[in-house]
Design an enzyme around this catalytic site. Structure first.
Site, short mmCIF file in Angstrom:
data_model
loop_
_atom_site.label_atom_id
_atom_site.label_comp_id
_atom_site.label_asym_id
_atom_site.label_seq_id
_atom_site.Cartn_x
_atom_site.Cartn_y
_atom_site.Cartn_z
CD GLU A 104 -1.22 -0.77 17.32
OE1 GLU A 104 -0.73 -0.35 18.33
OE2 GLU A 104 -2.01 -0.03 16.65
CB CYS A 122 1.38 16.01 -20.01
SG CYS A 122 1.66 14.81 -21.13
CG HIS A 141 -3.02 2.73 -1.61
ND1 HIS A 141 -3.05 2.71 -0.33
CD2 HIS A 141 -4.31 1.79 -2.23
CE1 HIS A 141 -3.99 1.92 0.06
NE2 HIS A 141 -4.63 1.33 -1.20
CD GLN A 172 -2.23 -1.26 2.74
OE1 GLN A 172 -3.44 -0.68 3.07
NE2 GLN A 172 -1.87 -1.88 3.73
CG ASN A 173 3.99 1.03 2.38
OD1 ASN A 173 3.07 1.36 2.73
ND2 ASN A 173 5.03 0.49 2.98
CB VAL A 174 2.81 5.88 -2.54
CG1 VAL A 174 1.46 5.48 -2.57
CG2 VAL A 174 3.08 6.95 -1.36
CG ASP A 175 7.91 3.88 1.03
OD1 ASP A 175 7.98 2.98 0.11
OD2 ASP A 175 7.57 3.94 2.45
CB CYS A 203 -0.85 13.23 -18.49
SG CYS A 203 -1.80 14.83 -19.32
CB THR A 225 -1.08 -2.75 6.76
OG1 THR A 225 -2.25 -2.07 6.49
CG2 THR A 225 -1.25 -4.18 6.86
P1 OAD Z 1 -1.50 3.03 9.07
O1 OAD Z 1 -0.59 4.30 9.57
O2 OAD Z 1 -2.96 2.93 9.09
O3 OAD Z 1 -0.92 1.81 10.03
C1 OAD Z 1 0.50 1.32 10.27
C2 OAD Z 1 0.53 0.06 10.89
O4 OAD Z 1 2.03 -0.10 11.17
C3 OAD Z 1 -0.07 0.05 12.25
O5 OAD Z 1 -0.88 -1.12 12.49
C4 OAD Z 1 1.24 0.14 13.25
O6 OAD Z 1 0.96 -0.82 14.53
C5 OAD Z 1 1.91 -0.64 12.48
N1 OAD Z 1 3.65 -0.32 12.78
C6 OAD Z 1 4.16 0.87 13.11
N2 OAD Z 1 5.43 0.83 13.07
C7 OAD Z 1 5.96 -0.57 12.74
C8 OAD Z 1 6.93 -1.04 12.77
N3 OAD Z 1 8.24 -0.71 13.01
N4 OAD Z 1 7.06 -2.48 12.57
C9 OAD Z 1 6.02 -3.04 12.25
N5 OAD Z 1 4.57 -2.55 12.27
C10 OAD Z 1 4.75 -1.28 12.55
O7 OAD Z 1 -0.90 2.55 7.67
P2 OAD Z 1 -1.35 1.67 6.52
O8 OAD Z 1 -2.31 0.47 6.99
O9 OAD Z 1 -0.27 1.37 5.67
O10 OAD Z 1 -3.62 5.15 1.75
O11 OAD Z 1 -2.47 2.68 6.00
C11 OAD Z 1 -3.21 2.28 4.83
C12 OAD Z 1 -3.54 3.29 3.98
O12 OAD Z 1 -4.25 4.46 4.47
C13 OAD Z 1 -2.24 3.74 3.20
O13 OAD Z 1 -1.88 3.24 2.11
C14 OAD Z 1 -2.73 5.24 2.89
C15 OAD Z 1 -3.61 5.69 3.91
O14 OAD Z 1 -4.87 6.50 4.02
C16 OAD Z 1 -3.58 6.08 0.71
O15 OAD Z 1 -3.14 7.05 0.76
C17 OAD Z 1 -4.58 5.93 -0.41
#
Ligand code: OAD
Length: 244
Positions: free
Chosen positions: A220, A152, A124, A106-109, A132, A193
C-alpha cells in the site's frame, strides 16, 4: 511518483538495476511477511497484540526480565523453522552482481543473512544475538528456547536481546554506515516498511536528496510514497524477483 505494477515500470526499473554500480536497500517487516513472520502494525501485527512498553523497553527489562525473555523466546520459537522467501533471495542475487551494495534492514529476524545477503546493516539489532548488560559483549546465540534468565559466561552479567528497544539510541557506527550507503547510492529500493519509525522513516528522503533514484515496493501507499520516484504496489516476494 508513479503508482502501478505495469510491465513498463517493471521493465524500466529492471533496466536501471541491470547497469547500476551502487545500490542501497532498506527493508522492513513486510519483506518477511510471506515467510510467515508477523509485521508490527498490520492485521495480526505484533504491536496490535502486545504492548510495546511492557516488552520492548529498557524499563520493561529492568522491571521484569523474565517476562521480556519469555516474549523473545516465543518469537525465537516462531522464527526457528522459518525460511527466507523469494524477496530475500532476489536481494542476495542482486548483491552478487552490483559492485557497491548495502542492505539496511529494520528486521531482527536474521532472514537476510539466511537468504545469502552479506553486506547487511541491522538498524534494530538481531534476535539471534545477545548482549551482556555488564561487560557489553555481544555473542551469537541460536538457543531455542534460551535459558531464562541467561547469564554472560565472561563476566556473569545478565544477558539481554541485542535489539534496539523503544527509547534507546541506534549505535553511532551503525547509523553512520547506513548514511554513507544512502548518500553514495545511485538506486535505492525501500521494501515493506510503513515508514513511520525514525530514523529509517527518513532514509528514502536522504537518498533522494543525495541524487538517488528511489523505488518503493509495498502492499500500500506509505508516507514514503510522496517522495520516491516509483511506488510499485504488490508483494515483495512477487515484485523483487521481477525487478532483479
Ligand atoms: P510495519 O509493521 O510498521 O509495516 C510493515 C509494512 O510492510 C507495511 O507498510 C505493509 O503495507 C508492508 N507489507 C506487508 N506485507 C507485505 C508484503 N508481502 N510485501 C510488501 N510489503 C508488505 O513494519 P516496519 O515498517 O518494519 O522496531 O516497522 C518498523 C519498526 O517498528 C520495526 O523495526 C520495529 C517496530 O516497532 C523495533 O522493534 C525497534
Amino acid at each position: 511518483m508513479q503508482l502501478n505494477r505495469d510491465n513498463n515500470v517493471i521493465e524500466d526499473v529492471r533496466n536501471r538495476l541491470s547497469v547500476a554500480s551502487s545500490v542501497t536497500i532498506l527493508t522492513g517487516a513486510g519483506i518477511s511477511a510471506e515467510s510467515g513472520v508477523p509485521t508490527f502494525r498490520g492485521e495480526d501485527g505484533l504491536w496490535r497484540n502486545y504492548r510495546a512498553e511492557e516488552l520492548a523497553t529498557p524499563q520493561a527489562f529492568k522491571r521484569d526480565p523474565v517476562l521480556v525473555w519469555e516474549w523473545y523466546n516465543m518469537r525465537r520459537e516462531r522464527l526457528s523453522d522459518i525460511e527466507p522467501n523469494q524477496a530475500h533471495y532476489a536481494l542476495a542475487r542482486l548483491e552478487k552482481r552490483v559492485g557497491d551494495f548495502t542492505l539496511i534492514t529494520q528486521n531482527v529476524d536474521g532472514l537476510h543473512e539466511k537468504g545469502g545477503s552479506r553486506n547487511i546493516i541491522e538498524l534494530h539489532g538481531n534476535i539471534w544475538r545477545v548482549r551482556c548488560t555488564g561487560c557489553g559483549g555481544i555473542k551469537d546465540n541460536h538457543d531455542v528456547p534460551i535459558d531464562i534468565l541467561p547469564y554472560c559466561v565472561d563476566c556473569g552479567g545478565l544477558l539481554r536481546p541485542h535489539i534496539v528497544w523503544f527509547g534507546e539510541m541506534l549505535p553511532d557506527d551503525v547509523l553512520s554506515s547506513a548514511y554513507s550507503a544512502l548518500e553514495i547510492c545511485k538506486i535505492m529500493i525501500v521494501v515493506g516498511t510503513s515508514g513511520i519509525v525514525q530514523p529509517a522513516a527518513s532514509m528514502a528522503y536522504t537518498a533522494k536528496r543525495a541524487g538517488a533514484y528511489v523505488i518503493e515496493v509495498n502492499l500500500e501507499m506509505t508516507p514514503n510514497s510522496g517522495i520516491v520516484d516509483r511506488t510499485i504496489i504488490g508483494k515483495a516476494a512477487e515484485i523483487l524477483p521481477l525487478l532483479i
